[in-house]
Design an enzyme around this catalytic site. Structure first.
Site, PDB file in Angstrom:
ATOM      1  N   LYS A  38       0.812  -1.223   0.000  1.00  0.00           N
ATOM      2  CA  LYS A  38       0.000   0.000   0.000  1.00  0.00           C
ATOM      3  C   LYS A  38       0.841   1.267   0.000  1.00  0.00           C
ATOM      4  O   LYS A  38       0.338   2.341  -0.319  1.00  0.00           O
ATOM      5  CB  LYS A  38      -0.970   0.005   1.200  1.00  0.00           C
ATOM      6  CG  LYS A  38      -2.116  -0.954   1.013  1.00  0.00           C
ATOM      7  CD  LYS A  38      -3.307  -0.593   1.879  1.00  0.00           C
ATOM      8  CE  LYS A  38      -4.503  -1.469   1.503  1.00  0.00           C
ATOM      9  NZ  LYS A  38      -5.627  -1.323   2.409  1.00  0.00           N
ATOM     10  N   LYS A  46      -4.445  -9.473  -7.717  1.00  0.00           N
ATOM     11  CA  LYS A  46      -5.651  -9.848  -6.970  1.00  0.00           C
ATOM     12  C   LYS A  46      -6.854  -9.030  -7.437  1.00  0.00           C
ATOM     13  O   LYS A  46      -6.712  -7.831  -7.695  1.00  0.00           O
ATOM     14  CB  LYS A  46      -5.369  -9.590  -5.481  1.00  0.00           C
ATOM     15  CG  LYS A  46      -6.444 -10.059  -4.540  1.00  0.00           C
ATOM     16  CD  LYS A  46      -6.126  -9.680  -3.093  1.00  0.00           C
ATOM     17  CE  LYS A  46      -6.491  -8.241  -2.792  1.00  0.00           C
ATOM     18  NZ  LYS A  46      -6.598  -7.937  -1.362  1.00  0.00           N
ATOM     19  N   LYS A  64     -11.457  -4.385  -4.709  1.00  0.00           N
ATOM     20  CA  LYS A  64     -12.427  -3.287  -4.753  1.00  0.00           C
ATOM     21  C   LYS A  64     -11.741  -1.959  -5.011  1.00  0.00           C
ATOM     22  O   LYS A  64     -12.379  -0.997  -5.415  1.00  0.00           O
ATOM     23  CB  LYS A  64     -13.274  -3.261  -3.467  1.00  0.00           C
ATOM     24  CG  LYS A  64     -12.473  -3.188  -2.182  1.00  0.00           C
ATOM     25  CD  LYS A  64     -13.355  -3.106  -0.920  1.00  0.00           C
ATOM     26  CE  LYS A  64     -13.834  -4.435  -0.420  1.00  0.00           C
ATOM     27  NZ  LYS A  64     -13.840  -4.576   1.061  1.00  0.00           N
TER      28      LYS A  64
HETATM   29  P1  AMP Z   1     -11.194  -6.820   2.235  1.00  0.00           P
HETATM   30  O1  AMP Z   1     -12.063  -6.505   1.071  1.00  0.00           O
HETATM   31  O2  AMP Z   1      -9.759  -6.534   1.963  1.00  0.00           O
HETATM   32  O3  AMP Z   1     -11.698  -6.296   3.523  1.00  0.00           O
HETATM   33  O4  AMP Z   1     -11.252  -8.406   2.364  1.00  0.00           O
HETATM   34  C1  AMP Z   1     -12.300  -9.097   3.040  1.00  0.00           C
HETATM   35  C2  AMP Z   1     -12.137 -10.594   2.885  1.00  0.00           C
HETATM   36  O5  AMP Z   1     -12.233 -10.955   1.494  1.00  0.00           O
HETATM   37  C3  AMP Z   1     -10.780 -11.121   3.352  1.00  0.00           C
HETATM   38  O6  AMP Z   1     -10.964 -12.397   3.958  1.00  0.00           O
HETATM   39  C4  AMP Z   1      -9.996 -11.249   2.085  1.00  0.00           C
HETATM   40  O7  AMP Z   1      -8.972 -12.204   2.168  1.00  0.00           O
HETATM   41  C5  AMP Z   1     -11.073 -11.682   1.103  1.00  0.00           C
HETATM   42  N1  AMP Z   1     -10.720 -11.290  -0.270  1.00  0.00           N
HETATM   43  C6  AMP Z   1     -10.586 -10.022  -0.751  1.00  0.00           C
HETATM   44  N2  AMP Z   1     -10.240 -10.041  -2.045  1.00  0.00           N
HETATM   45  C7  AMP Z   1     -10.124 -11.354  -2.392  1.00  0.00           C
HETATM   46  C8  AMP Z   1      -9.787 -12.048  -3.596  1.00  0.00           C
HETATM   47  N3  AMP Z   1      -9.494 -11.372  -4.714  1.00  0.00           N
HETATM   48  N4  AMP Z   1      -9.789 -13.385  -3.594  1.00  0.00           N
HETATM   49  C9  AMP Z   1     -10.099 -14.083  -2.464  1.00  0.00           C
HETATM   50  N5  AMP Z   1     -10.422 -13.506  -1.293  1.00  0.00           N
HETATM   51  C10 AMP Z   1     -10.440 -12.155  -1.248  1.00  0.00           C
END
Ligand code: AMP
Ligand code: TRP
Length: 355
Positions: free
Chosen positions: A130, A214, A217
């Site tokens: 980041k 990856k 969002k």
């Molecule tokens: P976040 O959106 O970063 O708060 O992620 C929330 C949850 O979604 C966490 O458990 C992440 O590991 C999972 N996650 C986010 N992006 C991915 C992705 N591209 N593939 C698999 N899991 C994801």
């Protein structure tokens, strides 16, 4: 509700067993993606349905480690909660709440800031990613300390298992380090050593535009991801335009090695269908993307459309979502507060106002 742990337990005794309890969180820093659904939400529902105690949190305090426009943050927190419910989280069986409503998270997070070491935080790849190519001096102190608040989220409930995507593995190792250091420093056997649950075909869903990145969002390109708010036509168009290579699908899973885009689409298919990658390869061996992509688009629309329409229905009544989050926060607080009070005792804080 009382914790299964006695406050005066000292180190050197047989390690305690903790009741199985699941905690996980998602940041309301944008709309949720197919990656969040397959890597997190879908599995959160499976854990709930297995009958384990499940606590799920929209981590709004984590979201503000990078700038969030207040009205959007509020909207995205509600939308995230609606996505949990639409995906199958039953707010009666699971506890569903937003982090800022349970002050114990920030309180334990501070204590953990005093347990964790600067060096540990500096080695986190998410921090490095980041701040890469940017002025790290200008990043918020909260972004640096982010994993310590995440450890607090989990350990505040003595949670033993944490379902997450692959990208969170290092943060969970740090959570274990914090638990172990706290237990050692204070000579107690108080915090459990948590187990990451990183399972299934889609622990790392990749961008539709670049199979080495990856799906996120926060990616500037909307074409790189499927959002849980996308309609059927948008989902189909994004899958049709997804980057691939010219070869047909192989006849063994081995054949997907070095084909990141093809592998990603096959993994997504497998996770959505609830099949193994081998099964998908058996069904589509030799198929061109001209055949596979429409099949994947149909499957994605069939699985995601009901969730999107349920989310839209729930979002029409934001007061009801807020009520559900408030109820969840009360139940979360009832578990968290006694555990936090024990932490204050262990660390030597006077709590004479305690009722
Ligand atoms: P976040 O959106 O970063 O708060 O992620 C929330 C949850 O979604 C966490 O458990 C992440 O590991 C999972 N996650 C986010 N992006 C991915 C992705 N591209 N593939 C698999 N899991 C994801
Ligand atoms: N750091 C996680 C992410 O970005 C979100 C999160 C915060 C979390 N607290 C948590 C996940 C506790 C699991 C458990 O994906």
């Amino acid at each position: 509700m009382s914790s299964p742990v006695s406050p005066d337990q000292k180190g050197g005794q047989t390690p305690k067993t903790f009741m199985p309890r699941i905690f996980s969180g998602i940041q309301p820093s944008g709309g949720l993606t197919l990656g969040n659904y397959l890597g997190a939400l879908k599995r959160f529902v499976e854990k709930q349905d297995e009958g384990i105690e499940t606590i799920y949190c929209m981590v709004d305090m984590h979201a503000i480690t990078t700038w969030q426009e207040p009205a959007k943050l509020r909207q995205q927190t509600r939308e995230g909660a609606a996505a949990f419910i639409a995906a199958g989280i039953d707010p009666k069986r699971s506890i569903l709440f937003n982090q800022s409503q349970v002050g114990a998270h920030a309180e334990l997070g501070w204590i953990f800031n005093c347990v964790a070491r600067m060096g540990w935080m500096g080695r986190m790849t998410q921090w490095k990613d980041k701040t890469a190519g940017k002025n790290a001096e200008a990043a918020s102190l909260g972004l640096f300390a982010y994993p310590s608040l995440m450890a607090a989220d989990i350990l505040l409930y003595h949670a033993t298992m944490v379902p997450v995507g692959e990208d969170q593995k290092q943060h969970l190792e740090l959570t274990r380090d914090i638990a172990i250091k706290f237990n050692n420093d204070y000579g107690v056997d108080f915090f459990p050593v948590v187990e990451p649950l990183i399972e299934g075909a889609a622990t790392r869903v990749m961008s539709l535009r670049d199979g080495t990145k990856k799906m996120s969002k926060s990616d500037p390109s909307d074409q790189s991801r499927i959002n849980l708010t996308d309609d059927a036509d948008t989902i189909a168009a994004k899958i049709r335009k997804a980057k691939t290579d010219p070869a047909p699908l192989p006849d063994t899973a081995e054949g997907l090695k070095d084909r990141p885009e093809a592998r990603n689409l096959v993994n997504i298919y497998a996770a959505l269908a609830g099949h193994t990658v081998d099964q998908v390869i058996r069904d589509f061996a030799g198929a061109q993307f001209g055949t596979f992509k429409p099949a994947l688009a149909d499957l994605a629309v069939a699985k995601l459309s009901p969730i999107t329409s349920e989310m839209n229905r729930l979002m029409a009544d934001p007061a009801e979502i807020d009520r559900i989050l408030g109820d969840g926060a009360d139940r979360a607080d009832a578990i968290a507060r006694p555990i936090l009070e024990q932490v204050y005792d262990i660390t030597g804080m006077i709590r004479s106002r305690r009722k």
